[in-house]
Enzyme design. Sequence first.
Site, PDB file in Angstrom:
ATOM      1  N   HIS A   1       0.837  -1.212   0.000  1.00 35.32           N
ATOM      2  CA  HIS A   1       0.000   0.000   0.000  1.00 35.32           C
ATOM      3  C   HIS A   1       0.870   1.260   0.000  1.00 35.32           C
ATOM      4  CE1 HIS A   1      -3.797  -2.126   0.479  1.00 35.32           C
ATOM      5  NE2 HIS A   1      -3.136  -2.955   1.279  1.00 35.32           N
TER       6      HIS A   1
ATOM      7  N   ARG B   1      -0.722   7.632 -10.411  1.00 33.80           N
ATOM      8  CA  ARG B   1      -1.915   6.817 -10.155  1.00 33.80           C
ATOM      9  C   ARG B   1      -2.944   7.594  -9.335  1.00 33.80           C
ATOM     10  NH1 ARG B   1      -3.937   2.473  -6.109  1.00 33.80           N
ATOM     11  NH2 ARG B   1      -3.463   4.095  -4.593  1.00 33.80           N
TER      12      ARG B   1
ATOM     13  N   GLU C   1     -13.299  -3.984   1.469  1.00 34.99           N
ATOM     14  CA  GLU C   1     -11.925  -4.491   1.396  1.00 34.99           C
ATOM     15  C   GLU C   1     -11.865  -5.795   2.167  1.00 34.99           C
ATOM     16  OE1 GLU C   1      -8.856  -3.786   0.013  1.00 34.99           O
ATOM     17  OE2 GLU C   1      -8.158  -5.504   1.185  1.00 34.99           O
TER      18      GLU C   1
ATOM     19  N   GLU D   1     -17.717 -10.255  -3.333  1.00 31.37           N
ATOM     20  CA  GLU D   1     -18.726 -11.190  -3.810  1.00 31.37           C
ATOM     21  C   GLU D   1     -19.766 -11.480  -2.724  1.00 31.37           C
ATOM     22  OE1 GLU D   1     -15.498 -11.216  -4.023  1.00 31.37           O
ATOM     23  OE2 GLU D   1     -14.705 -12.467  -5.628  1.00 31.37           O
TER      24      GLU D   1
ATOM     25  N   GLU E   1      -9.460   0.176  -8.105  1.00 31.97           N
ATOM     26  CA  GLU E   1      -8.112   0.102  -8.669  1.00 31.97           C
ATOM     27  C   GLU E   1      -7.794  -1.384  -8.696  1.00 31.97           C
ATOM     28  OE1 GLU E   1      -5.052  -0.819  -9.261  1.00 31.97           O
ATOM     29  OE2 GLU E   1      -3.805   0.410  -7.921  1.00 31.97           O
TER      30      GLU E   1
ATOM     31  N   GLU F   1      -4.424  -9.185 -11.683  1.00 30.30           N
ATOM     32  CA  GLU F   1      -4.707  -9.295 -10.235  1.00 30.30           C
ATOM     33  C   GLU F   1      -6.009 -10.037 -10.000  1.00 30.30           C
ATOM     34  OE1 GLU F   1      -3.884  -6.603  -7.296  1.00 30.30           O
ATOM     35  OE2 GLU F   1      -1.877  -6.249  -8.072  1.00 30.30           O
TER      36      GLU F   1
HETATM   37  C1  LIG Z   1      -4.566  -2.678  -6.070  1.00 25.40           C
HETATM   38  S1  LIG Z   1      -5.192  -2.623  -4.435  1.00 25.40           S
HETATM   39  C2  LIG Z   1      -5.943  -1.041  -4.378  1.00 25.40           C
HETATM   40  C3  LIG Z   1      -6.151  -0.517  -2.968  1.00 25.40           C
HETATM   41  C4  LIG Z   1      -6.764   0.882  -2.873  1.00 25.40           C
HETATM   42  N1  LIG Z   1      -8.046   0.939  -3.551  1.00 25.40           N
HETATM   43  C5  LIG Z   1      -5.851   1.923  -3.438  1.00 25.40           C
HETATM   44  O1  LIG Z   1      -6.123   2.350  -4.548  1.00 25.40           O
HETATM   45  O2  LIG Z   1      -4.856   2.311  -2.808  1.00 25.40           O
HETATM   46  C6  LIG Z   1      -6.569  -3.742  -4.557  1.00 25.40           C
HETATM   47  C7  LIG Z   1      -7.234  -4.052  -3.239  1.00 25.40           C
HETATM   48  O3  LIG Z   1      -8.398  -4.832  -3.507  1.00 25.40           O
HETATM   49  C8  LIG Z   1      -8.539  -5.828  -2.497  1.00 25.40           C
HETATM   50  N2  LIG Z   1      -9.370  -6.908  -3.100  1.00 25.40           N
HETATM   51  C9  LIG Z   1      -9.025  -7.702  -4.138  1.00 25.40           C
HETATM   52  N3  LIG Z   1     -10.049  -8.520  -4.463  1.00 25.40           N
HETATM   53  C10 LIG Z   1     -11.052  -8.242  -3.604  1.00 25.40           C
HETATM   54  C11 LIG Z   1     -12.374  -8.770  -3.429  1.00 25.40           C
HETATM   55  N4  LIG Z   1     -12.834  -9.727  -4.225  1.00 25.40           N
HETATM   56  N5  LIG Z   1     -13.138  -8.263  -2.434  1.00 25.40           N
HETATM   57  C12 LIG Z   1     -12.650  -7.281  -1.626  1.00 25.40           C
HETATM   58  N6  LIG Z   1     -11.407  -6.747  -1.738  1.00 25.40           N
HETATM   59  C13 LIG Z   1     -10.623  -7.205  -2.717  1.00 25.40           C
HETATM   60  C14 LIG Z   1      -7.105  -6.212  -2.180  1.00 25.40           C
HETATM   61  O4  LIG Z   1      -7.012  -6.815  -0.895  1.00 25.40           O
HETATM   62  C15 LIG Z   1      -6.390  -4.851  -2.263  1.00 25.40           C
HETATM   63  O5  LIG Z   1      -6.345  -4.188  -1.025  1.00 25.40           O
END
Ligand SMILES: C[S@@+](CC[C@H](N)C(=O)[O-])C[C@H]1O[C@@H](n2cnc3c(N)ncnc32)[C@H](O)[C@@H]1O
Length: 321
Positions: free
Chosen positions: A12, A21, A65, A94, A108, A117
């Site tokens: 993070h 970004r 999250e 989900e 993101e 991802e």
């Molecule tokens: C690339 S990071 C972006 C974090 C934040 N939005 C930022 O922009 O700084 C993606 C985040 O999505 C969360 N994530 C991924 N798949 C997810 C899901 N199915 N449900 C909830 N959270 C999810 C991950 O744990 C991660 O913290």
Amino acid sequence: MPDSAYNSLGIHRWMLRDAIRNEAYRRALTQVVKPGHVVLDMGAGTGILSIFAARAGARKVFAVERTDITAVARRIIASNHLEDRIEVMQSDLEDVDLPEQVDVILSEWMGGLGVDENMLAPLVIARDRWLKPGGIIVPGRVTAMLAPAHVLDLEEGLDHWRSRPHGVDLSVIAGITANETFATQAELELDDLIAKPQIMWTHDAYTCSLEEADRSFQTKLRFEAARDGKISGFATWFTADMAEGITLTNAVGAPATHWGRLLFPITETIAVAKGTRIEVELRCEPSAPGSCEFYWATRIADRPLEEHDTRPSRQSHRAQR
Ligand SMILES: C[S@@+](CC[C@H](N)C(=O)[O-])C[C@H]1O[C@@H](n2cnc3c(N)ncnc32)[C@H](O)[C@@H]1O
């Protein structure tokens, strides 16, 4: 959620220090979020994008999250006096149950080449459940690109493992490295590309079906070297259409982001002449939550077909532990 890198601050910090970004999201959200809107931040992490949405005027932001980073998100949101408008929900997207539908979904979700991802499917599920008709998704479309490239960082890495450093044969590591994707922060310029980039695939967040989001992503491309030079693998990146006139990209030649570039090595760097035929097939297969496995095969001029796969070497490491 014990198994995710997103549980702790390390990754993070990288994202939060990526001004390219952050500003792309802040500008896009300022443009699309209108006073009174309800917003879903999918994969909210530390909550920075939820804060942008609230500051743009959202009445309510659901910051969903899955990992324990929610504890930090709650503190940051409180420090910014937004706890009355941003509700942090620790859940898989989900499974989440929102009390109302939303005007905007922001996320993101991009890896180095967009879909890697493994978050496109949850986005599509969230869209179908929670987005009001006519609602907005940020980003609305993401395109993945690929080009054959000469990358010194990659060439030097593989050469090192084959050079018997300290008199020790470490060529096993060269073999493993050539079957791994190679993430680099090295600055790449358009001159490092040996042929014009081509599109691998494009996903429209509004129209993408769950079936499309959930299956493996694949491409087969054919290039011609635009000049004499060297090739050490294939560089990939994405371009996200964030809002009218706002894009976010980790493209070669664009300002540096925390994504750097995800490279797909060939076995060894080789010289190619202008006009050389370069064929590549690449598959990205969703595996565990948050990651994908890759297969890539290439044929350059009349050289034999080279195949690379991330699965066997990952499995053999595991088997040996
Ligand atoms: C690339 S990071 C972006 C974090 C934040 N939005 C930022 O922009 O700084 C993606 C985040 O999505 C969360 N994530 C991924 N798949 C997810 C899901 N199915 N449900 C909830 N959270 C999810 C991950 O744990 C991660 O913290």
